[in-house]
Design a protein around this motif. Structure first.
Motif, PDB file in Angstrom:
ATOM      1  N   PRO A  80       5.998  -3.951 -10.125  1.00 38.86           N
ATOM      2  CA  PRO A  80       5.012  -3.033  -9.549  1.00 38.86           C
ATOM      3  C   PRO A  80       4.312  -3.706  -8.367  1.00 38.86           C
ATOM      4  O   PRO A  80       4.036  -4.912  -8.421  1.00 38.86           O
ATOM      5  CB  PRO A  80       4.039  -2.780 -10.698  1.00 38.86           C
ATOM      6  CG  PRO A  80       4.798  -3.122 -11.937  1.00 38.86           C
ATOM      7  CD  PRO A  80       5.754  -4.200 -11.554  1.00 38.86           C
ATOM      8  N   SER A  81       4.041  -2.942  -7.303  1.00 36.67           N
ATOM      9  CA  SER A  81       3.540  -3.527  -6.060  1.00 36.67           C
ATOM     10  C   SER A  81       2.326  -4.414  -6.261  1.00 36.67           C
ATOM     11  O   SER A  81       2.281  -5.541  -5.770  1.00 36.67           O
ATOM     12  CB  SER A  81       3.185  -2.418  -5.082  1.00 36.67           C
ATOM     13  OG  SER A  81       4.290  -1.594  -4.897  1.00 36.67           O
ATOM     14  N   ASP A  82       1.334  -3.875  -6.942  1.00 31.94           N
ATOM     15  CA  ASP A  82       0.102  -4.656  -7.086  1.00 31.94           C
ATOM     16  C   ASP A  82       0.359  -5.963  -7.830  1.00 31.94           C
ATOM     17  O   ASP A  82      -0.174  -7.007  -7.467  1.00 31.94           O
ATOM     18  CB  ASP A  82      -0.963  -3.832  -7.812  1.00 31.94           C
ATOM     19  CG  ASP A  82      -1.640  -2.865  -6.857  1.00 31.94           C
ATOM     20  OD1 ASP A  82      -1.301  -2.937  -5.644  1.00 31.94           O
ATOM     21  OD2 ASP A  82      -2.470  -2.069  -7.297  1.00 31.94           O
ATOM     22  N   HIS A  87       0.798  -1.220   0.000  1.00 27.39           N
ATOM     23  CA  HIS A  87       0.000   0.000   0.000  1.00 27.39           C
ATOM     24  C   HIS A  87       0.832   1.273   0.000  1.00 27.39           C
ATOM     25  O   HIS A  87       0.340   2.333  -0.339  1.00 27.39           O
ATOM     26  CB  HIS A  87      -0.942  -0.004   1.200  1.00 27.39           C
ATOM     27  CG  HIS A  87      -1.986  -1.077   1.099  1.00 27.39           C
ATOM     28  ND1 HIS A  87      -2.912  -1.098   0.085  1.00 27.39           N
ATOM     29  CD2 HIS A  87      -2.223  -2.169   1.855  1.00 27.39           C
ATOM     30  CE1 HIS A  87      -3.693  -2.161   0.233  1.00 27.39           C
ATOM     31  NE2 HIS A  87      -3.290  -2.831   1.297  1.00 27.39           N
ATOM     32  N   PHE A  88       2.087   1.194   0.433  1.00 23.13           N
ATOM     33  CA  PHE A  88       2.868   2.429   0.528  1.00 23.13           C
ATOM     34  C   PHE A  88       4.017   2.512  -0.464  1.00 23.13           C
ATOM     35  O   PHE A  88       4.890   3.350  -0.326  1.00 23.13           O
ATOM     36  CB  PHE A  88       3.401   2.603   1.961  1.00 23.13           C
ATOM     37  CG  PHE A  88       2.314   2.968   2.926  1.00 23.13           C
ATOM     38  CD1 PHE A  88       1.913   4.294   3.062  1.00 23.13           C
ATOM     39  CD2 PHE A  88       1.677   1.999   3.688  1.00 23.13           C
ATOM     40  CE1 PHE A  88       0.908   4.644   3.933  1.00 23.13           C
ATOM     41  CE2 PHE A  88       0.672   2.348   4.570  1.00 23.13           C
ATOM     42  CZ  PHE A  88       0.285   3.666   4.691  1.00 23.13           C
ATOM     43  N   SER A  89       4.059   1.606  -1.418  1.00 26.04           N
ATOM     44  CA  SER A  89       5.152   1.725  -2.380  1.00 26.04           C
ATOM     45  C   SER A  89       4.632   1.412  -3.773  1.00 26.04           C
ATOM     46  O   SER A  89       3.602   0.767  -3.941  1.00 26.04           O
ATOM     47  CB  SER A  89       6.279   0.772  -2.020  1.00 26.04           C
ATOM     48  OG  SER A  89       5.837  -0.554  -2.139  1.00 26.04           O
ATOM     49  N   SER A  90       5.390   1.876  -4.763  1.00 22.20           N
ATOM     50  CA  SER A  90       4.956   1.611  -6.131  1.00 22.20           C
ATOM     51  C   SER A  90       5.681   0.387  -6.696  1.00 22.20           C
ATOM     52  O   SER A  90       5.188  -0.255  -7.604  1.00 22.20           O
ATOM     53  CB  SER A  90       5.193   2.835  -7.014  1.00 22.20           C
ATOM     54  OG  SER A  90       6.499   3.320  -6.800  1.00 22.20           O
ATOM     55  N   GLN A  91       6.862   0.102  -6.136  1.00 22.91           N
ATOM     56  CA  GLN A  91       7.609  -1.057  -6.597  1.00 22.91           C
ATOM     57  C   GLN A  91       7.915  -1.951  -5.399  1.00 22.91           C
ATOM     58  O   GLN A  91       8.162  -1.444  -4.303  1.00 22.91           O
ATOM     59  CB  GLN A  91       8.968  -0.628  -7.183  1.00 22.91           C
ATOM     60  CG  GLN A  91       8.879   0.289  -8.373  1.00 22.91           C
ATOM     61  CD  GLN A  91       8.767  -0.497  -9.656  1.00 22.91           C
ATOM     62  OE1 GLN A  91       9.382  -1.545  -9.799  1.00 22.91           O
ATOM     63  NE2 GLN A  91       7.964   0.000 -10.588  1.00 22.91           N
ATOM     64  N   ILE A  92       7.969  -3.244  -5.602  1.00 23.77           N
ATOM     65  CA  ILE A  92       8.362  -4.155  -4.535  1.00 23.77           C
ATOM     66  C   ILE A  92       9.503  -5.037  -5.024  1.00 23.77           C
ATOM     67  O   ILE A  92       9.481  -5.539  -6.156  1.00 23.77           O
ATOM     68  CB  ILE A  92       7.178  -5.032  -4.063  1.00 23.77           C
ATOM     69  CG1 ILE A  92       6.175  -4.191  -3.279  1.00 23.77           C
ATOM     70  CG2 ILE A  92       7.676  -6.191  -3.191  1.00 23.77           C
ATOM     71  CD1 ILE A  92       5.020  -4.971  -2.704  1.00 23.77           C
TER      72      ILE A  92
END
Lengths: 282, 319, 313
Positions: free
Chosen positions: B237-239, B219-224
């Motif tokens: 991408p996070s999602d 929820h708090f980042s765009s990349q994981i």
């Protein structure tokens, strides 16, 4: 099934220091046989104190100043836990209620094999068993919690944290207790290991039929594993209910706030900015 | 603003093995991370995965065995002065606010030092103004009262805000947040993450958020970036990483994380076959004592697929 | 092997209710039990005053008169020695000597142990290995024999020389303790945080690390002083003390030589012996209370009303 296994009535525990602190304030709850009761709350809310009170492990300056804790023995007779002492308390503690604490895995004695430590539970509790029988039982318990019985000869440092915590659970199971109190048993562990242990506990409960008082700050976890959940805030039990009820219609603001504190992994982020202020104390 | 590029980072530790030979432990093995301004990248992994070592390498508390770190393509030297210049641009928030603030010094002192060291302020009046600005930016009020306090007089959340303010004092462009909320009470975690998020937008910071918590990472980042045993197993991408994990380890993590509101993720060990960008080596998913026990298979038996995969991995290992 | 659930439970109790030590008066618990500290300080202060005023109160301790071996009387409050010296005057002069030795040796012990313990641990690497080696070597050298040899060897056996020699043979233990503590403090997050803020090495040492070592340094000073006073008393008793100097030990030496015990002259050896015991106990009390402050496990929580648990019996 009509009698609850454990019933706590209006329990109050104080830390009797210069200005007494009431850690548990007028808490009443019951646990049915075979039930997983989850107790959620943040650090300092009194949930651990409650666990220590139930197991009569409170040390001064903490003292029970009010209320009662009743236990239904296997012959349906009622026992007042607060009246137990000496040998009866000791027997009661392992044979009726067992405990697994957060740091428990570090309490294993580093100079003895885990096998001998498990076997000692039988020895200390005067079960009439030969050495070979004790070892056999220890091996059986290890297998029960999913550890290869070759590990009997291992020393604690040879095992990972998750395995040591499972050894502790094996020890808690040793005398077939009817309630296991678990205070943050998986907090120090990685999520995958945590999930493992939780499923193990659930399976063992199916097998042995013990009840669990599961204490943690992780409400998300409790919602998944508990039959009923109690929410504690500054010493008081502010809400109780089934996971379903809590999740769908929380009655207390604090419950709602706690629920919002755990964003769903694959759902949406809950609305933030709701800050619960308990009586302006924080 | 600044893009942090860490390429092919590697960290070996020499550990005393048995006998005379010193064994080598690869804490971090060829990890590359790029964080752009105004973006949060989450570095996710369990304890021992090497994520904290990366944080320490990025603020030069630990020397990398090899690899390069550049800010906007610029390599910054190793000398004392260069390191100071580097650290004025890259700052860090530590995990435990109870131990990252010196108990013997006031909050004012701990915030003033970085301002002076990095030459942010030149006069007493300026200093006062800057201190109040910092306190305001992390929502600590009343500022004057809190500045005069010692760490033990503050709550955990307040302490972490102070720690964030201290990291912001040199006006950095990159912020490394190493498990910034894991030691805090659950009910204030989101607030602190929200604060970091607001600061990121306000100051166009590049934020590396290191955590073991998949949900906040998503929820708090765009990349994981998912790490295991010092290596990156999956990134994106996070999602995408959370909702459609590909690597079996990521799938395990997603499966294991408590998520009462959603149906459990069903692990499919063969997903990566359709995703050539995710490399699964048996070495990478090496089976530890923990998960080879009889138990592992038994407890996951609701996922028949897991059994199949573990069996195939086990046979791959023995062959 | 005993393995009780009690043991399992205990390590957690402190952690499970962290809020207790916040706001709610938990802090006051910590201050409790510090009577040890104040009693110790009071006794030490008394001895320090006597030591400081020693030269005024007892300007000439060796003055003799004709009344040898007198029991305590109004004229000689603590009696006299076999050659007619006033014991009280002697004890006062001895206090000066013993306290000087304690302070000097204690201070020197701290300085040496800081150089080799704190310095080594802070700088790390080769420095640490070298200073650890040195302190280990000094640690295994048997203290008393070395003391005897060295004091026998040095030309001028001044009271200060004795103090220096004592601290030379006894600093190593303190260095080990300080090294361990420095290593622990050095690895704390706030030291890392100071490094990330680009603090200079000196500042980190002085502002971040040293303040957190102060209780241990203080305790090592007290311990060093206590050890030195006892060691000097021992040396003097064996006749290896400073010949011109006065200390409690040397009074005991002369009393022993004159067979005060078999003559029943208790007033000659009891006062200096008692002084050693009382000052030793006072220093010990200070040390205990510092220890309690450092080590929370030793803190005894004060229970205001040790009321029996409801339904306890």
């Amino acid at each position: 099934m009509s009698q609850p296994l454990l019933s706590i009535n209006n329990l109050t525990v104080q830390y009797q220091v210069a200005t007494p602190v009431t850690a548990v304030n007028d808490v009443s709850l019951y646990i049915d046989p075979g039930e997983i009761y989850g107790l959620a709350g943040e650090s300092g809310c009194g949930k651990s104190t409650l666990a220590y009170a139930v197991t009569r492990l409170l040390q001064p300056p903490a003292a029970i100043t009010g209320g009662s804790i009743e236990w239904t023995a296997s012959d349906d007779s009622r026992i007042d836990i607060l009246r137990l002492d000496g040998e009866t308390l000791r027997t009661f503690r392992w044979e009726e209620i067992a405990m697994v604490f957060q740091g428990a895995m570090n309490a294993l004695n580093p100079v003895h094999t885990i096998g001998s430590q498990i076997a000692d539970v039988f020895k200390d509790h005067g079960t009439r068993m030969t050495r070979a029988e004790r070892t056999a039982r220890a091996a059986e318990l290890l297998r029960t919690v999913g550890i290869d019985d070759k590990r009997l000869k291992s020393y604690p440092h040879e095992l990972s944290g998750g395995m040591r915590q499972r050894v502790m659970i094996a020890m808690a199971l040793a005398l077939r207790p009817r309630l296991i109190v678990m205070d943050e048993p998986t907090t120090a562990l990685d999520v995958v290991v945590q999930r493992n242990i939780l499923e193990e506990i659930n399976r063992l409960r199916g097998e042995f039929g013990f009840a669990v008082l599961f204490i943690t700050h992780d409400l998300g976890l409790l919602l998944e594993i508990s039959d009923r959940i109690g929410i504690m805030l500054t010493g008081r039990l502010v809400e109780q209910g089934t996971p379903h009820a809590l999740q769908n219609s929380p009655q207390h603001d604090y419950t709602q706030h706690l629920l919002n504190s755990f964003p769903s992994l694959r759902g949406d982020l809950p609305l933030t900015g709701t800050r619960y202020v308990a009586g302006g104390s924080r | 603003m600044t893009t942090l590029e860490a390429l092919h980072l590697r960290k070996d530790y020499r550990v005393r093995g048995s006998g005379w030979r010193a064994a080598r432990l690869q804490a971090v093995d060829d990890v590359s991370i790029i964080v752009r301004p105004g973006e949060t990248v989450a570095l996710v992994g369990e304890s021992g995965s090497g994520k904290s070592t990366i944080a320490k390498m990025l603020v030069r508390l630990v020397d990398a065995t090899s690899g390069t770190v550049t800010l906007d393509g610029e390599t910054i030297g190793q000398g004392r002065r260069a390191t100071k210049r580097y650290r004025s641009r890259v700052q860090m928030v530590f995990q435990d606010p109870f131990s990252s603030l010196n108990p013997a010094l006031t909050i004012r002192h701990q915030l003033t030092r970085p301002l002076r060291i990095h030459g942010i302020v030149h006069s007493a009046a300026e200093e006062e103004r800057e201190l109040l600005r910092l306190m305001e930016s992390v929502n600590l009020s009343p500022a004057k009262t809190i500045l005069a306090k010692y760490p033990h007089e503050l709550s955990g959340g307040q302490r972490q805000r102070v720690a964030i303010a201290r990291a912001l004092a040199p006006r950095p462009e990159v912020l490394i947040a190493d498990e910034p909320v894991s030691m805090l009470d659950v009910s204030i975690r989101l607030e602190i993450l929200q604060l970091l998020n607001d600061l990121k937008l306000e100051r166009n910071l590049a934020v590396l958020y290191i955590t073991h918590d998949l949900a906040t990472a998503r929820h708090f980042s765009s990349q994981i970036v998912v790490m295991r045993s010092g290596r990156v197993v999956e990134r994106g991408p996070s999602d995408a990483v959370i909702l459609n994990p590909v690597h079996p380890y990521t799938q395990f993590l997603v499966r294991a994380a408590p998520d009462p509101k959603s149906a459990p993720w069903i692990v499919d060990p063969n997903r990566h076959l359709g995703h050539p960008e995710v490399v699964v080596s048996t070495e990478n998913l090496e089976l530890t004592e923990e998960n080879t026990s009889v138990h592992w298979v038994r407890s996951w038996d609701d996922d028949a697929a897991v059994n199949t995969m573990l069996a195939s991995l086990a046979s791959a290992q023995t062959s | 092997m005993t393995f009780s659930q009690q043991e399992l439970a205990e390590p957690d109790l402190s952690k499970s209710e962290p809020d207790l030590s916040d706001e709610t008066g938990g802090r006051r618990i910590v201050r409790r039990g510090s009577w040890k500290f104040w009693v110790g300080i009071a006794i030490c202060a008394l001895f320090a005053i006597i030591a400081a005023l020693g030269p005024l109160l007892a300007p000439n301790p060796n003055q003799t008169n004709s009344d040898g071996l007198q029991a305590p009387s109004l004229q000689h409050l603590l009696g006299t020695t076999n050659i007619g010296q006033d014991v009280l005057t002697q004890v006062i002069a001895g206090t000066t000597g013993s306290v000087i030795i304690g302070v000097v040796a204690g201070a020197l012990t701290v300085v040496l142990s800081m150089i080799f313990g704190v310095g080594g641990a802070f700088l790390g690497g080769k420095w640490d290995e070298a200073s650890s080696l040195l302190s280990n070597v000094f640690l295994v050298i048997p203290g008393l024999p070395l003391l005897i040899i060295v004091t026998d060897y040095v030309q001028s056996r001044d009271i200060l020389v004795i103090a220096v020699v004592i601290s030379l043979v006894s600093w190593a233990g303190a260095a080990r303790v300080l090294r361990a503590q420095t290593l622990s403090v050095r690895s704390r997050d706030y030291v890392d945080a100071a490094r990330v803020a680009s603090e200079s090495t000196w500042r980190i040492m002085l502002r971040e690390i040293l303040p957190n070592l102060m209780p241990i340094i203080a305790s090592q000073f007290v311990f060093g002083a206590l050890g030195a006073i006892l060691a000097e008393a021992g040396l003097s008793f064996l006749g290896l003390g400073a010949p011109g100097g006065r200390s409690w030990g040397s009074i005991l030496f002369f009393a022993q030589n004159a067979q005060a015990i078999s003559l029943g002259a208790w007033w000659w050896f009891v006062p200096p012996g008692l002084c050693i015991a009382v000052l030793g106990a006072a220093l010990g009390l200070i040390n205990f209370s510092i220890d309690e402050q450092i080590n929370p496990r030793l803190r005894t929580l004060a229970v205001l009303r040790p009321k029996a648990k409801r339904g306890g019996k």
